[in-house]
Motif scaffolding. Structure first.
Motif, PDB file in Angstrom:
ATOM      1  N   CYS A   7      28.885 -10.174  33.569  1.00  0.00           N
ATOM      2  CA  CYS A   7      28.636 -10.142  32.116  1.00  0.00           C
ATOM      3  C   CYS A   7      29.021  -8.779  31.542  1.00  0.00           C
ATOM      4  O   CYS A   7      29.581  -8.706  30.446  1.00  0.00           O
ATOM      5  CB  CYS A   7      27.164 -10.438  31.809  1.00  0.00           C
ATOM      6  SG  CYS A   7      26.719 -12.169  32.037  1.00  0.00           S
ATOM      7  N   ALA A  11      31.834  -8.222  28.751  1.00  0.00           N
ATOM      8  CA  ALA A  11      31.543  -7.526  27.496  1.00  0.00           C
ATOM      9  C   ALA A  11      32.528  -6.387  27.265  1.00  0.00           C
ATOM     10  O   ALA A  11      32.898  -6.095  26.125  1.00  0.00           O
ATOM     11  CB  ALA A  11      30.110  -6.999  27.508  1.00  0.00           C
ATOM     12  N   ASN A  63      29.127  -7.722  21.986  1.00  0.00           N
ATOM     13  CA  ASN A  63      29.060  -7.250  23.374  1.00  0.00           C
ATOM     14  C   ASN A  63      27.665  -7.378  23.966  1.00  0.00           C
ATOM     15  O   ASN A  63      27.505  -7.762  25.126  1.00  0.00           O
ATOM     16  CB  ASN A  63      29.549  -5.809  23.489  1.00  0.00           C
ATOM     17  CG  ASN A  63      31.046  -5.705  23.310  1.00  0.00           C
ATOM     18  OD1 ASN A  63      31.757  -6.707  23.355  1.00  0.00           O
ATOM     19  ND2 ASN A  63      31.538  -4.498  23.085  1.00  0.00           N
ATOM     20  N   GLN A  64      26.642  -7.052  23.193  1.00  0.00           N
ATOM     21  CA  GLN A  64      25.274  -7.116  23.716  1.00  0.00           C
ATOM     22  C   GLN A  64      24.894  -8.548  24.069  1.00  0.00           C
ATOM     23  O   GLN A  64      24.236  -8.791  25.074  1.00  0.00           O
ATOM     24  CB  GLN A  64      24.274  -6.524  22.705  1.00  0.00           C
ATOM     25  CG  GLN A  64      22.886  -6.341  23.270  1.00  0.00           C
ATOM     26  CD  GLN A  64      22.862  -5.478  24.522  1.00  0.00           C
ATOM     27  OE1 GLN A  64      23.601  -4.502  24.668  1.00  0.00           O
ATOM     28  NE2 GLN A  64      22.015  -5.844  25.464  1.00  0.00           N
ATOM     29  N   VAL A  66      26.929 -10.885  25.083  1.00  0.00           N
ATOM     30  CA  VAL A  66      27.653 -11.212  26.316  1.00  0.00           C
ATOM     31  C   VAL A  66      26.931 -10.606  27.516  1.00  0.00           C
ATOM     32  O   VAL A  66      26.765 -11.259  28.551  1.00  0.00           O
ATOM     33  CB  VAL A  66      29.117 -10.724  26.252  1.00  0.00           C
ATOM     34  CG1 VAL A  66      29.826 -10.921  27.589  1.00  0.00           C
ATOM     35  CG2 VAL A  66      29.868 -11.434  25.133  1.00  0.00           C
ATOM     36  N   ARG A  67      26.461  -9.378  27.379  1.00  0.00           N
ATOM     37  CA  ARG A  67      25.747  -8.717  28.472  1.00  0.00           C
ATOM     38  C   ARG A  67      24.463  -9.461  28.853  1.00  0.00           C
ATOM     39  O   ARG A  67      24.038  -9.426  29.999  1.00  0.00           O
ATOM     40  CB  ARG A  67      25.398  -7.286  28.093  1.00  0.00           C
ATOM     41  CG  ARG A  67      26.558  -6.341  28.118  1.00  0.00           C
ATOM     42  CD  ARG A  67      26.141  -4.901  27.821  1.00  0.00           C
ATOM     43  NE  ARG A  67      27.277  -4.037  27.840  1.00  0.00           N
ATOM     44  CZ  ARG A  67      28.004  -3.728  26.759  1.00  0.00           C
ATOM     45  NH1 ARG A  67      27.672  -4.189  25.573  1.00  0.00           N
ATOM     46  NH2 ARG A  67      29.049  -2.936  26.871  1.00  0.00           N
TER      47      ARG A  67
END
Length: 195
Positions: A7, A11, A63-64, A66-67
């Protein structure tokens, strides 16, 4: 929850990390599709569509987000939705044995082929004996080795509901014990690591 390294890579650079996501999860996505559409060729198309949808979603997500993804249940849910869309309005009754035969690995030894055939026959018999409302959940749990929380997330059902499904499914047929399921899952992981 510990962050998933994949992940993190997705990201950072989805284009670079996406092939790894596909390789790591192609059997899960294809398996979900195959159990819903019951046709190997249609399942391949559904799996491809599911990965396209996943790629597009990853490109759009911050991005967060996805993480923080739990990849296996997220991908299984995408595959499930794509498969349901595929069969809406049409029902294929292709033999599960024929569809599963398409999954053979040409590098398998004769002993491994015999083991896989025995496993396939066992699961075909057990799943065929289950009512439709249990079949997908049991296959995701026992064949694809999703945990109960992952299964609840994939099916978008409460954890208690998923647990009740297993109690009812166990009563309606002879599901393998947790210990034999663990041995089967270990052999499956070892097989995939050898690829």
């Amino acid at each position: 929850m510990t962050p998933d390294p994949l992940c993190e890579r997705l990201a950072t650079d989805v284009d670079e990390a996406f092939p790894e996501l596909v390789v790591a999860n192609q059997d899960l996505v294809f398996g979900v599709a195959l159990r819903v559409v019951r046709d190997a060729h249609a399942a391949e198309d559904v799996a491809q569509e599911a990965f396209v949808r996943a790629y597009r979603a990853l490109r759009r997500y911050p991005n967060q987000q996805v993480r923080e993804l739990r990849l296996r249940p997220w991908l299984a849910r995408i595959a499930l939705n794509a498969a349901r869309n595929e069969i809406r309005g049409k029902r294929s009754e292709v033999d599960i044995e024929d569809a599963a035969a398409a999954l053979r690995d040409p590098d398998d030894s004769p002993l491994r082929l015999a083991e896989r055939n025995d496993e396939r026959r066992m699961w075909t018999r057990l799943l065929a004996g289950l009512p439709d409302r249990y079949r997908l959940a049991v296959a995701l749990r026992y064949i694809d080795d999703l945990s109960y929380p992952e299964l609840a997330e994939t099916l978008e059902r409460p954890l208690g509901s998923v647990n009740r499904t297993y109690i009812a499914a166990r009563r309606s047929c002879e599901l393998p014990t947790t210990q034999s399921n663990a041995r089967w899952a270990t052999r499956r992981r070892q097989h995939h690591e050898q690829r």
